[in-house]
Design a protein around this motif. Sequence first.
Motif, PDB file in Angstrom:
ATOM      1  N   LYS A  10       8.663   5.354 -11.537  1.00  0.00           N
ATOM      2  CA  LYS A  10       8.229   4.124 -10.890  1.00  0.00           C
ATOM      3  C   LYS A  10       9.374   3.391 -10.176  1.00  0.00           C
ATOM      4  CE  LYS A  10       4.679   3.327 -14.410  1.00  0.00           C
ATOM      5  NZ  LYS A  10       4.147   2.401 -15.454  1.00  0.00           N
ATOM      6  N   GLN A  47       2.093   6.636  -7.123  1.00  0.00           N
ATOM      7  CA  GLN A  47       1.105   7.650  -7.502  1.00  0.00           C
ATOM      8  C   GLN A  47       1.645   9.058  -7.271  1.00  0.00           C
ATOM      9  OE1 GLN A  47      -2.338   8.485  -4.939  1.00  0.00           O
ATOM     10  NE2 GLN A  47      -3.673   8.163  -6.721  1.00  0.00           N
ATOM     11  N   ASP A  68       0.835  -1.210   0.000  1.00  0.00           N
ATOM     12  CA  ASP A  68       0.000   0.000   0.000  1.00  0.00           C
ATOM     13  C   ASP A  68       0.868   1.258   0.000  1.00  0.00           C
ATOM     14  OD1 ASP A  68      -2.187  -1.654   0.087  1.00  0.00           O
ATOM     15  OD2 ASP A  68      -2.667  -1.269   2.203  1.00  0.00           O
ATOM     16  N   TRP A 111       3.938   1.390  -1.253  1.00  0.00           N
ATOM     17  CA  TRP A 111       4.583   1.482  -2.562  1.00  0.00           C
ATOM     18  C   TRP A 111       3.616   2.054  -3.606  1.00  0.00           C
ATOM     19  CZ3 TRP A 111       9.251   1.971  -4.084  1.00  0.00           C
ATOM     20  CH2 TRP A 111       9.560   1.879  -5.448  1.00  0.00           C
ATOM     21  N   GLN A 112       2.360   1.628  -3.555  1.00  0.00           N
ATOM     22  CA  GLN A 112       1.368   2.155  -4.485  1.00  0.00           C
ATOM     23  C   GLN A 112       1.206   3.659  -4.306  1.00  0.00           C
ATOM     24  OE1 GLN A 112      -2.585   0.527  -3.978  1.00  0.00           O
ATOM     25  NE2 GLN A 112      -3.227   1.170  -6.006  1.00  0.00           N
TER      26      GLN A 112
END
Length: 263
Positions: A262, A27, A20, A22-23
């Motif tokens: 990323k 973003q 969570d 890392w996401q």
Amino acid sequence: MTTLEMPAASPVKAAAMHPDEWQARVQLAACYRIFDMLGWTEMIYNHITLRVPSSVSGGERHFLINPFGLHYGEVTASNLVKIDAQGRVLDNSPYPVNPAGFVVHAAIHEGLADAHCVMHTHTTAGVAVACLENGLEQTNFYSAQLHDRIAYHDFEGITVHAEEGPRLLEHIGNRQAVILRNHGLLAWGHTLPQTFAILWTLNRACEIQMATFSMGRARPVPEDVAIRCSRDSLQFDPRHGAGQDVFDALVRRVDRIDTSYKD
């Protein structure tokens, strides 16, 4: 480490953290690249911050911020810095953090329960309108969508003093679009895409006002029309995506240019 000796290696990696977080990092890093693509940069200054998901922080108010000294075009998921409201680095990052970033952003993240994301810019149009005595006037399509949504906070100098936080929160109230007088623009939101949609609309309103005023006297939008526009503008509403579709489209544009955010 001197100001010219930035770390060569990324301090954190995806495999070493909660998915969570890392996401959220990916973003936020994508958003920094979007700002760069749009020209919303100010050398190495200004900030976009995002709360760390509660599934990671255990309910503590931790947030991610850009490493001080890097241009927005250099920000990646792994070099974002995780800090608390006092500016303490929580992830062993070797990068410094700009006090002017965490003081204002921390006050909003801590003081407003729904402030998941905070964005601040010094665009030419935004600062120009912030310097006007009347601020943003009700004269164009975009300002009409922000009717009764804008807060103003008086300029108190460089934002490095924590005692300014309570006054900022008092002036903001529940309004998500903020004009920092003589300074610039700020927006906060329940999600990063919603915050972006609010800030984009505010900045666009300022751009149109600056262009209009350069040609002469502006024609005002009637109050009843502005009220209707603000009510009918669905781009900020979570039930209608709250900017997610626009943000996704811009991420796709960034991906066609450079996917290194990323990393």
